[in-house]
Design a protein around this motif. Structure first.
Motif, PDB file in Angstrom:
ATOM      1  N   TRP A  39       0.836  -1.190   0.000  1.00 31.95           N
ATOM      2  CA  TRP A  39       0.000   0.000   0.000  1.00 31.95           C
ATOM      3  C   TRP A  39       0.880   1.253   0.000  1.00 31.95           C
ATOM      4  CZ3 TRP A  39      -3.941   2.295  -1.582  1.00 31.95           C
ATOM      5  CH2 TRP A  39      -4.516   3.404  -0.967  1.00 31.95           C
ATOM      6  N   GLY A  40       1.963   1.206   0.760  1.00 30.36           N
ATOM      7  CA  GLY A  40       2.914   2.318   0.747  1.00 30.36           C
ATOM      8  C   GLY A  40       3.539   2.510  -0.621  1.00 30.36           C
ATOM      9  N   ALA A  41       3.882   1.408  -1.293  1.00 28.04           N
ATOM     10  CA  ALA A  41       4.441   1.498  -2.643  1.00 28.04           C
ATOM     11  C   ALA A  41       3.422   2.089  -3.616  1.00 28.04           C
ATOM     12  CB  ALA A  41       4.881   0.116  -3.117  1.00 28.04           C
ATOM     13  N   THR A  42       2.139   1.715  -3.459  1.00 28.55           N
ATOM     14  CA  THR A  42       1.088   2.253  -4.330  1.00 28.55           C
ATOM     15  C   THR A  42       0.958   3.757  -4.161  1.00 28.55           C
ATOM     16  OG1 THR A  42      -0.121   0.161  -4.167  1.00 28.55           O
ATOM     17  CG2 THR A  42      -1.334   2.080  -4.949  1.00 28.55           C
ATOM     18  N   LEU A  43       0.915   4.221  -2.913  1.00 29.14           N
ATOM     19  CA  LEU A  43       0.823   5.654  -2.658  1.00 29.14           C
ATOM     20  C   LEU A  43       2.030   6.384  -3.225  1.00 29.14           C
ATOM     21  CD1 LEU A  43      -0.478   5.623   1.027  1.00 29.14           C
ATOM     22  CD2 LEU A  43      -1.787   6.154  -1.039  1.00 29.14           C
ATOM     23  N   ARG A  44       3.205   5.810  -3.054  1.00 26.15           N
ATOM     24  CA  ARG A  44       4.424   6.417  -3.595  1.00 26.15           C
ATOM     25  C   ARG A  44       4.323   6.600  -5.099  1.00 26.15           C
ATOM     26  NH1 ARG A  44      10.423   3.458  -3.798  1.00 26.15           N
ATOM     27  NH2 ARG A  44      11.343   4.923  -5.328  1.00 26.15           N
ATOM     28  N   LEU A  45       3.895   5.575  -5.806  1.00 23.02           N
ATOM     29  CA  LEU A  45       3.869   5.628  -7.263  1.00 23.02           C
ATOM     30  C   LEU A  45       2.789   6.580  -7.781  1.00 23.02           C
ATOM     31  CD1 LEU A  45       4.502   1.882  -8.144  1.00 23.02           C
ATOM     32  CD2 LEU A  45       6.091   3.801  -8.326  1.00 23.02           C
ATOM     33  N   GLY A  81       6.467  -1.962 -10.857  1.00 24.73           N
ATOM     34  CA  GLY A  81       5.375  -2.831 -10.450  1.00 24.73           C
ATOM     35  C   GLY A  81       5.867  -4.139  -9.856  1.00 24.73           C
ATOM     36  N   VAL A  82       6.409  -5.004 -10.693  1.00 27.59           N
ATOM     37  CA  VAL A  82       6.856  -6.327 -10.230  1.00 27.59           C
ATOM     38  C   VAL A  82       8.047  -6.205  -9.276  1.00 27.59           C
ATOM     39  CG1 VAL A  82       7.739  -8.571 -10.958  1.00 27.59           C
ATOM     40  CG2 VAL A  82       6.029  -7.392 -12.362  1.00 27.59           C
ATOM     41  N   VAL A 185       4.907   7.826 -16.782  1.00 29.30           N
ATOM     42  CA  VAL A 185       4.168   6.714 -17.371  1.00 29.30           C
ATOM     43  C   VAL A 185       4.495   5.414 -16.649  1.00 29.30           C
ATOM     44  CG1 VAL A 185       3.832   5.335 -19.464  1.00 29.30           C
ATOM     45  CG2 VAL A 185       4.003   7.825 -19.620  1.00 29.30           C
ATOM     46  N   GLY A 186       5.791   5.234 -16.327  1.00 31.63           N
ATOM     47  CA  GLY A 186       6.207   4.019 -15.631  1.00 31.63           C
ATOM     48  C   GLY A 186       5.559   3.883 -14.267  1.00 31.63           C
ATOM     49  N   ALA A 187       5.524   4.991 -13.504  1.00 29.53           N
ATOM     50  CA  ALA A 187       4.900   4.952 -12.179  1.00 29.53           C
ATOM     51  C   ALA A 187       3.415   4.659 -12.283  1.00 29.53           C
ATOM     52  CB  ALA A 187       5.138   6.283 -11.460  1.00 29.53           C
ATOM     53  N   LEU A 188       2.766   5.229 -13.299  1.00 26.85           N
ATOM     54  CA  LEU A 188       1.336   4.988 -13.490  1.00 26.85           C
ATOM     55  C   LEU A 188       1.068   3.533 -13.877  1.00 26.85           C
ATOM     56  CD1 LEU A 188      -1.194   6.735 -13.285  1.00 26.85           C
ATOM     57  CD2 LEU A 188      -1.080   7.083 -15.752  1.00 26.85           C
ATOM     58  N   ALA A 189       2.016   2.909 -14.588  1.00 24.58           N
ATOM     59  CA  ALA A 189       1.866   1.498 -14.960  1.00 24.58           C
ATOM     60  C   ALA A 189       2.193   0.573 -13.801  1.00 24.58           C
ATOM     61  CB  ALA A 189       2.761   1.172 -16.151  1.00 24.58           C
ATOM     62  N   GLY A 190       3.093   0.990 -12.928  1.00 20.34           N
ATOM     63  CA  GLY A 190       3.489   0.144 -11.808  1.00 20.34           C
ATOM     64  C   GLY A 190       2.528   0.179 -10.642  1.00 20.34           C
ATOM     65  N   ALA A 191       1.822   1.307 -10.451  1.00 18.04           N
ATOM     66  CA  ALA A 191       0.926   1.454  -9.299  1.00 18.04           C
ATOM     67  C   ALA A 191      -0.167   0.382  -9.247  1.00 18.04           C
ATOM     68  CB  ALA A 191       0.312   2.858  -9.301  1.00 18.04           C
ATOM     69  N   PRO A 192      -0.864   0.057 -10.352  1.00 19.25           N
ATOM     70  CA  PRO A 192      -1.895  -0.981 -10.268  1.00 19.25           C
ATOM     71  C   PRO A 192      -1.346  -2.343  -9.868  1.00 19.25           C
ATOM     72  CG  PRO A 192      -2.145   0.308 -12.286  1.00 19.25           C
ATOM     73  CD  PRO A 192      -0.837   0.688 -11.693  1.00 19.25           C
ATOM     74  N   CYS A 194       1.222  -2.935  -7.792  1.00 14.62           N
ATOM     75  CA  CYS A 194       1.401  -2.906  -6.338  1.00 14.62           C
ATOM     76  C   CYS A 194       0.059  -2.937  -5.614  1.00 14.62           C
ATOM     77  CB  CYS A 194       2.186  -1.660  -5.938  1.00 14.62           C
ATOM     78  SG  CYS A 194       3.899  -1.632  -6.518  1.00 14.62           S
ATOM     79  N   LEU A 195      -0.938  -2.243  -6.156  1.00 19.79           N
ATOM     80  CA  LEU A 195      -2.260  -2.226  -5.531  1.00 19.79           C
ATOM     81  C   LEU A 195      -2.904  -3.610  -5.572  1.00 19.79           C
ATOM     82  CD1 LEU A 195      -4.546  -0.683  -4.202  1.00 19.79           C
ATOM     83  CD2 LEU A 195      -5.380  -0.064  -6.485  1.00 19.79           C
ATOM     84  N   LEU A 196      -2.795  -4.301  -6.696  1.00 15.04           N
ATOM     85  CA  LEU A 196      -3.372  -5.645  -6.793  1.00 15.04           C
ATOM     86  C   LEU A 196      -2.720  -6.602  -5.805  1.00 15.04           C
ATOM     87  CD1 LEU A 196      -3.810  -6.089 -10.663  1.00 15.04           C
ATOM     88  CD2 LEU A 196      -5.622  -5.904  -8.937  1.00 15.04           C
ATOM     89  N   VAL A 197      -1.392  -6.520  -5.684  1.00 16.72           N
ATOM     90  CA  VAL A 197      -0.696  -7.375  -4.717  1.00 16.72           C
ATOM     91  C   VAL A 197      -1.125  -7.006  -3.301  1.00 16.72           C
ATOM     92  CG1 VAL A 197       1.539  -8.107  -3.827  1.00 16.72           C
ATOM     93  CG2 VAL A 197       1.247  -7.694  -6.278  1.00 16.72           C
ATOM     94  N   SER A 198      -1.290  -5.710  -3.039  1.00 19.83           N
ATOM     95  CA  SER A 198      -1.741  -5.264  -1.722  1.00 19.83           C
ATOM     96  C   SER A 198      -3.122  -5.825  -1.393  1.00 19.83           C
ATOM     97  CB  SER A 198      -1.765  -3.729  -1.680  1.00 19.83           C
ATOM     98  OG  SER A 198      -2.257  -3.262  -0.446  1.00 19.83           O
ATOM     99  N   VAL A 199      -4.017  -5.805  -2.368  1.00 17.97           N
ATOM    100  CA  VAL A 199      -5.361  -6.366  -2.159  1.00 17.97           C
ATOM    101  C   VAL A 199      -5.272  -7.870  -1.931  1.00 17.97           C
ATOM    102  CG1 VAL A 199      -7.586  -6.799  -3.255  1.00 17.97           C
ATOM    103  CG2 VAL A 199      -6.517  -4.542  -3.462  1.00 17.97           C
ATOM    104  N   PHE A 200      -4.426  -8.539  -2.699  1.00 22.63           N
ATOM    105  CA  PHE A 200      -4.253  -9.985  -2.548  1.00 22.63           C
ATOM    106  C   PHE A 200      -3.739 -10.335  -1.152  1.00 22.63           C
ATOM    107  CE2 PHE A 200      -1.443 -13.709  -2.788  1.00 22.63           C
ATOM    108  CZ  PHE A 200      -2.345 -14.675  -3.224  1.00 22.63           C
ATOM    109  N   LEU A 201      -2.838  -9.495  -0.614  1.00 21.62           N
ATOM    110  CA  LEU A 201      -2.285  -9.730   0.722  1.00 21.62           C
ATOM    111  C   LEU A 201      -3.217  -9.251   1.831  1.00 21.62           C
ATOM    112  CD1 LEU A 201       1.456  -8.690   0.113  1.00 21.62           C
ATOM    113  CD2 LEU A 201       0.505 -11.008   0.254  1.00 21.62           C
TER     114      LEU A 201
END
Length: 327
Positions: A39-45, A81-82, A185-192, A194-201
């Motif tokens: 979640w912290g990584a998502t907010l950062r991105l 992202g990954v 563009v990279g941060a916008l592509a990476g944020a989802p 991190c968010l999906l992994v956060s939801v999974f966890l």
């Protein structure tokens, strides 16, 4: 292999990138203490994407299209992202300095990828330096396992480093554009990702409160994304992939020093020469550390089983206590 300009500007960018990234591993570790990691990584991105886009447009950068857009997005998916997902998750239990040391494998893997994609020919000097770095990583990896470090977390960080080196190849093959726009563009592509992994966890998704929770995120946005990543994207467009990736051999020295001074972290004693360990009583400390690690690991295991039986997840305070156990 393309000619590499070696002017003061390139050297200054390389030094700045290395210094900043040497500190971001510790900032991630501090952030994980108070905010769920993914979640912290998502907010950062998300913050980084907005700020980078604003800077890029203020500097007159056009909106990317075609291969420039798809290349920047794929770079962000892999690196931000990954790679971020694996690194942030792994640093819950892996010391920041050790995480940085695992990234010393990047020059070797980047060289292999660059050769496989036809970007560069292997050079003996760079291969030799990369192999030496890989040997050091293997030694520290083994030492951390002996002291009870979780193998899954160590492997996750290593896989993150390998993904990051692959993303460098993608970035090199992308048409040149503003490094601010590339990273936006990279941060916008990476944020989802991190968010999906956060939801999974099943992480909680609350907005951080107070500077104690916000400062690691803001530092990583400003110094990491608007600083190191912009310098990195600019250097990749001017230098060969393997040359830029040698920063991964410098970063661990900075990260280990900062982690030791600020957070009391240290690499496994087995990774140090015996003469050095003796001069500081390291052999005895290692033996005591192993006993303490076994005891703390056992307590953490029993506490985890009790929580599982009760159906309640570990709190961030408990995670901090477990991660602070003697290593």
């Amino acid at each position: 292999m393309t000619p590499e300009p070696r002017r003061p500007g390139e050297y200054a960018a390389f030094a700045g990138m290395s210094l900043i990234w040497g500190s971001t591993f510790l900032a991630i570790r501090f952030g994980n203490d108070t905010v769920p990691p993914l979640w912290g990584a998502t907010l950062r991105l998300l913050l980084a994407a907005l700020l980078l886009f604003a800077v890029a447009r203020a500097r007159g950068a056009p909106l990317p299209k075609g291969r420039a857009l798809s290349g920047a997005a794929l770079f962000g998916f892999l690196n931000l992202g990954v790679n971020f997902s694996l690194l942030y998750w792994g640093e819950q239990t892996v010391a920041s300095g050790i995480a940085a040391v695992l990234y010393a494998t990047v020059p070797l893997t980047a060289g292999v990828f660059a050769w496989a994609f036809g970007l560069e020919r292997p050079q003996k000097a760079k291969i030799f330096a990369a192999v030496i770095g890989l040997a050091g990583v293997a030694m520290i990896f083994a030492g951390e396992l002996k002291l009870g470090a979780p193998a899954v977390a160590l492997v996750a960080v290593f896989l993150g480093a390998t993904t990051a080196s692959l993303s460098t190849i993608v970035l090199k093959r992308t048409p040149p554009q503003s490094p601010f726009m590339t990273n936006s563009v990279g941060a916008l592509a990476g944020a989802p990702v991190c968010l999906l992994v956060s939801v999974f966890l099943r992480e909680p998704h609350r907005i951080p409160g107070g500077m104690s929770e916000w400062w690691p995120i803001l530092y990583l946005v400003l110094a990491g994304n608007l600083g190191a990543y912009v310098l990195y994207a600019w250097l990749v467009s001017r230098w060969n992939v393997t040359t830029v990736s040698t920063t991964a051999l410098i970063i661990p020295m900075i990260a280990v020093t900062l982690g030791s001074l600020i957070r009391g972290e240290s690499p496994a004693p087995e990774a140090l020469p015996r003469r050095v360990r003796r001069s500081y009583g390291g052999d005895d400390c290692a033996a005591r550390g192993e006993d303490l690690t076994r005891a703390s690991s056992g307590a953490a295991f029993l506490a985890g089983r009790e929580r599982n039986l009760l159906g309640s997840p570990p709190t961030l305070r408990e995670q901090r206590s477990n991660s602070a156990a003697p290593r």
